[in-house]
Write an enzyme that holds these catalytic residues in place. Structure first.
Site: not given
Ligand code: CO
Length: 220
Positions: A42, A44, A46, A98, A101
């Site tokens: 992803c 993302d 993080r 994750h 999400c």
């Protein structure tokens, strides 16, 4: 005035540290790229592939998009996969989702965010396919976690169904696909046990992984 000066300062420090730890570091990387892994994760911020796995520059080829989705007509993702498999000869492809999400949450909430609604449609297709498990969950958090896992497994299946992975397996190239989930809460990666090597029929492994999700989320 230099724009974003702190990032350039940090970059200089990082490069200097890398050279002081290993004088040949950049010379070696410049000469050859030979990663063993392709990470499809992803976007993302993080979930950075290298840091989570302790891999250095040069060790993992990376493709990221919102929701770690593998779409059969996505020329971007397919090109990354083809280059990784055919040119770099990578041995492992991991699809990594994750918990927490935003893409999964938006897909479940179904509220409009703009153009990205069209992309999230692929995750909603996964949700519809497994509506019985999702509707049995007690709350949104459980539903999101469950869909995050289901989405990874379905995307591993999509990778397995690409012509280029099928071709690699047919010519006997060692190539394994994996599905993992990352927990933002504790930094742990977990294997969803949907590893495919081209030896066993993918459908049986995928079915077993989906059955395991049903077990974890109290269905079946
Ligand atoms: Co995400």
């Amino acid at each position: 005035m230099k724009l974003l000066a702190p990032l350039f300062d940090a970059n200089r420090r990082w490069a200097a540290d890398a050279v002081s730890a290993d004088p040949e570091f950049f010379a070696r990387l410049e000469a050859i790229q030979a990663p063993q892994y392709l990470w499809i994760g992803c976007s993302d911020s993080r979930v950075p592939a290298n840091q989570i796995t302790g891999l250095k520059p040069g060790e993992v080829f990376v493709h990221r998009n919102v929701g770690n989705v593998v779409v059969h007509t996505d020329l971007n993702c397919l090109s990354v996969l083809q280059y990784a498999v055919d040119v770099l000869g990578i041995r492992h492809v991991m699809v990594v989702g994750h918990y927490g999400c935003g893409g999964i949450k938006a897909a479940l909430a179904g509220r409009s965010l703009g153009l990205i609604d069209n992309w999230l449609r692929h995750i909603q297709d996964v949700a519809e396919r497994h509506a019985d498990i999702l509707s049995a969950q007690p709350d949104d958090v459980a539903r999101e976690r469950c869909l995050s896992e289901l989405n990874v497994i379905e995307q591993v299946r999509n990778v397995a169904r690409t012509t280029l992975v099928g071709d690699a397996w047919r010519r006997g190239q060692p190539l394994a696909l994996h599905g993992w989930i990352y927990d933002l809460g504790d930094g742990q990666l977990r294997d969803l046990e949907v590893s495919l090597t081209g030896q066993a029929p993918p459908d049986a492994v995928v079915a077993a992984a989906l059955e395991a999700v049903r077990g974890r989320y109290g269905i079946g």
